[in-house]
Motif scaffolding. Sequence first.
Motif, PDB file in Angstrom:
ATOM      1  N   ASP A 274       0.784  -1.235   0.000  1.00 13.70           N
ATOM      2  CA  ASP A 274       0.000   0.000   0.000  1.00 13.70           C
ATOM      3  C   ASP A 274       0.813   1.281   0.000  1.00 13.70           C
ATOM      4  O   ASP A 274       0.254   2.356  -0.169  1.00 13.70           O
ATOM      5  CB  ASP A 274      -0.946   0.018   1.207  1.00 13.70           C
ATOM      6  CG  ASP A 274      -2.006  -1.065   1.125  1.00 13.70           C
ATOM      7  OD1 ASP A 274      -2.242  -1.562   0.006  1.00 13.70           O
ATOM      8  OD2 ASP A 274      -2.578  -1.417   2.166  1.00 13.70           O
TER       9      ASP A 274
ATOM     10  N   GLU B 124     -10.691  -5.304  -4.900  1.00 17.96           N
ATOM     11  CA  GLU B 124     -10.087  -4.006  -5.224  1.00 17.96           C
ATOM     12  C   GLU B 124      -8.561  -4.110  -5.204  1.00 17.96           C
ATOM     13  O   GLU B 124      -7.885  -3.583  -6.094  1.00 17.96           O
ATOM     14  CB  GLU B 124     -10.558  -2.940  -4.237  1.00 17.96           C
ATOM     15  CG  GLU B 124     -10.018  -1.568  -4.511  1.00 17.96           C
ATOM     16  CD  GLU B 124     -10.512  -0.559  -3.484  1.00 17.96           C
ATOM     17  OE1 GLU B 124      -9.655  -0.011  -2.751  1.00 17.96           O
ATOM     18  OE2 GLU B 124     -11.729  -0.343  -3.416  1.00 17.96           O
ATOM     19  N   ASP B 125      -8.005  -4.795  -4.187  1.00 19.40           N
ATOM     20  CA  ASP B 125      -6.556  -5.011  -4.120  1.00 19.40           C
ATOM     21  C   ASP B 125      -6.073  -5.759  -5.357  1.00 19.40           C
ATOM     22  O   ASP B 125      -5.079  -5.383  -5.979  1.00 19.40           O
ATOM     23  CB  ASP B 125      -6.164  -5.846  -2.892  1.00 19.40           C
ATOM     24  CG  ASP B 125      -6.335  -5.137  -1.570  1.00 19.40           C
ATOM     25  OD1 ASP B 125      -6.277  -3.890  -1.541  1.00 19.40           O
ATOM     26  OD2 ASP B 125      -6.532  -5.843  -0.553  1.00 19.40           O
TER      27      ASP B 125
ATOM     28  N   GLU C  36      -7.429  -6.021  -8.323  1.00 14.90           N
ATOM     29  CA  GLU C  36      -7.527  -5.228  -9.547  1.00 14.90           C
ATOM     30  C   GLU C  36      -6.408  -4.193  -9.610  1.00 14.90           C
ATOM     31  O   GLU C  36      -5.777  -3.997 -10.650  1.00 14.90           O
ATOM     32  CB  GLU C  36      -8.895  -4.542  -9.633  1.00 14.90           C
ATOM     33  CG  GLU C  36      -9.100  -3.744 -10.891  1.00 14.90           C
ATOM     34  CD  GLU C  36      -9.014  -4.591 -12.171  1.00 14.90           C
ATOM     35  OE1 GLU C  36      -8.569  -4.036 -13.200  1.00 14.90           O
ATOM     36  OE2 GLU C  36      -9.356  -5.788 -12.148  1.00 14.90           O
ATOM     37  N   ARG C  37      -6.132  -3.537  -8.482  1.00 15.41           N
ATOM     38  CA  ARG C  37      -5.069  -2.530  -8.424  1.00 15.41           C
ATOM     39  C   ARG C  37      -3.709  -3.153  -8.717  1.00 15.41           C
ATOM     40  O   ARG C  37      -2.912  -2.626  -9.502  1.00 15.41           O
ATOM     41  CB  ARG C  37      -5.080  -1.864  -7.041  1.00 15.41           C
ATOM     42  CG  ARG C  37      -4.060  -0.769  -6.838  1.00 15.41           C
ATOM     43  CD  ARG C  37      -4.226  -0.080  -5.478  1.00 15.41           C
ATOM     44  NE  ARG C  37      -4.334  -1.006  -4.364  1.00 15.41           N
ATOM     45  CZ  ARG C  37      -3.305  -1.469  -3.664  1.00 15.41           C
ATOM     46  NH1 ARG C  37      -2.087  -1.093  -3.963  1.00 15.41           N
ATOM     47  NH2 ARG C  37      -3.490  -2.298  -2.662  1.00 15.41           N
ATOM     48  N   ILE C  38      -3.441  -4.302  -8.117  1.00 19.32           N
ATOM     49  CA  ILE C  38      -2.158  -4.984  -8.325  1.00 19.32           C
ATOM     50  C   ILE C  38      -2.032  -5.447  -9.772  1.00 19.32           C
ATOM     51  O   ILE C  38      -0.999  -5.239 -10.419  1.00 19.32           O
ATOM     52  CB  ILE C  38      -2.007  -6.171  -7.345  1.00 19.32           C
ATOM     53  CG1 ILE C  38      -1.858  -5.649  -5.913  1.00 19.32           C
ATOM     54  CG2 ILE C  38      -0.821  -7.045  -7.724  1.00 19.32           C
ATOM     55  CD1 ILE C  38      -2.007  -6.728  -4.850  1.00 19.32           C
TER      56      ILE C  38
ATOM     57  N   THR D 190      -3.483  -4.312 -12.463  1.00 20.41           N
ATOM     58  CA  THR D 190      -3.314  -3.159 -13.354  1.00 20.41           C
ATOM     59  C   THR D 190      -1.872  -2.671 -13.319  1.00 20.41           C
ATOM     60  O   THR D 190      -1.267  -2.380 -14.354  1.00 20.41           O
ATOM     61  CB  THR D 190      -4.284  -2.025 -12.960  1.00 20.41           C
ATOM     62  OG1 THR D 190      -5.621  -2.519 -13.074  1.00 20.41           O
ATOM     63  CG2 THR D 190      -4.100  -0.798 -13.833  1.00 20.41           C
ATOM     64  N   TRP D 191      -1.293  -2.595 -12.121  1.00 17.22           N
ATOM     65  CA  TRP D 191       0.100  -2.156 -11.985  1.00 17.22           C
ATOM     66  C   TRP D 191       1.040  -3.147 -12.661  1.00 17.22           C
ATOM     67  O   TRP D 191       1.961  -2.763 -13.382  1.00 17.22           O
ATOM     68  CB  TRP D 191       0.456  -1.973 -10.514  1.00 17.22           C
ATOM     69  CG  TRP D 191       1.862  -1.517 -10.309  1.00 17.22           C
ATOM     70  CD1 TRP D 191       2.368  -0.273 -10.570  1.00 17.22           C
ATOM     71  CD2 TRP D 191       2.961  -2.299  -9.829  1.00 17.22           C
ATOM     72  NE1 TRP D 191       3.722  -0.246 -10.270  1.00 17.22           N
ATOM     73  CE2 TRP D 191       4.099  -1.468  -9.822  1.00 17.22           C
ATOM     74  CE3 TRP D 191       3.068  -3.615  -9.406  1.00 17.22           C
ATOM     75  CZ2 TRP D 191       5.333  -1.928  -9.396  1.00 17.22           C
ATOM     76  CZ3 TRP D 191       4.301  -4.066  -8.978  1.00 17.22           C
ATOM     77  CH2 TRP D 191       5.421  -3.220  -8.978  1.00 17.22           C
TER      78      TRP D 191
ATOM     79  N   ASP E 219       1.953   3.177 -12.642  1.00 17.98           N
ATOM     80  CA  ASP E 219       1.167   4.113 -11.848  1.00 17.98           C
ATOM     81  C   ASP E 219       1.893   4.581 -10.602  1.00 17.98           C
ATOM     82  O   ASP E 219       1.325   5.260  -9.785  1.00 17.98           O
ATOM     83  CB  ASP E 219      -0.176   3.487 -11.482  1.00 17.98           C
ATOM     84  CG  ASP E 219      -0.031   2.333 -10.524  1.00 17.98           C
ATOM     85  OD1 ASP E 219      -1.033   1.955  -9.927  1.00 17.98           O
ATOM     86  OD2 ASP E 219       1.084   1.809 -10.380  1.00 17.98           O
ATOM     87  N   ARG E 220       3.145   4.198 -10.449  1.00  9.14           N
ATOM     88  CA  ARG E 220       3.935   4.682  -9.318  1.00  9.14           C
ATOM     89  C   ARG E 220       5.024   5.590  -9.858  1.00  9.14           C
ATOM     90  O   ARG E 220       5.416   5.496 -11.007  1.00  9.14           O
ATOM     91  CB  ARG E 220       4.551   3.510  -8.563  1.00  9.14           C
ATOM     92  CG  ARG E 220       3.491   2.613  -7.953  1.00  9.14           C
ATOM     93  CD  ARG E 220       4.155   1.615  -7.077  1.00  9.14           C
ATOM     94  NE  ARG E 220       3.143   0.717  -6.529  1.00  9.14           N
ATOM     95  CZ  ARG E 220       3.390  -0.117  -5.555  1.00  9.14           C
ATOM     96  NH1 ARG E 220       4.568  -0.173  -5.007  1.00  9.14           N
ATOM     97  NH2 ARG E 220       2.458  -0.904  -5.112  1.00  9.14           N
TER      98      ARG E 220
ATOM     99  N   CYS F 195      -3.997 -12.792  -8.376  1.00 11.09           N
ATOM    100  CA  CYS F 195      -5.084 -11.815  -8.550  1.00 11.09           C
ATOM    101  C   CYS F 195      -6.227 -12.357  -9.406  1.00 11.09           C
ATOM    102  O   CYS F 195      -7.108 -11.603  -9.820  1.00 11.09           O
ATOM    103  CB  CYS F 195      -4.529 -10.531  -9.169  1.00 11.09           C
ATOM    104  SG  CYS F 195      -3.377  -9.670  -8.110  1.00 11.09           S
TER     105      CYS F 195
END
Length: 176
Positions: free
Chosen positions: A34, A75-76, A78-80, A82-83, A116-117, A163
Amino acid sequence: GWDRVRSVRWAVGLAGMDVFSLGTHAAYFRALLDRPLPSQLQGMDSNRLTLTYFAAAGVDLLGEVGAEDGGLSEEDKERIATWVLSLQIAPPVQGEPGGFRGAPFFVGSAAGSSGDRQAAGADGSAEAGGTGGCEGLGSGSTAGWDLGHLAMTYSALALLCICDRGLAGVDVAGAK
């Protein structure tokens, strides 16, 4: 599930520990997922994908054994995912190698997506999607240095499985 619980309990006993704090470990792995890397791990930025794999696998496993703050939400995941997919290197010419980079560090204008980072150089001056302080390494672009890496490609594919994404969105031919 219970085979994993027995395995964790066996490993704790083998290490001579009386207590294995599942919640503390889950919180540690969750923090790695996170937040930006802690200063002690910033030298490992090129391996961020592998660190993310171990953190996500740890959170997922600890969720299965009932740890507080364990488990990955949709949500976790999907975020991971995508990254992870943002780190994919599409070969410039079909048939050339691709795969995954370990972090958005080498992403420049000639390379793939920006991630995205923030990709910051040693002095922290590069903007997100910038070259991360790699200007001057060749012809002014980082494309020659932005190569797929076998261990990072494995970590990316394993993360996508954790994921529940499988190979959806992966350039399989380029990752060979």
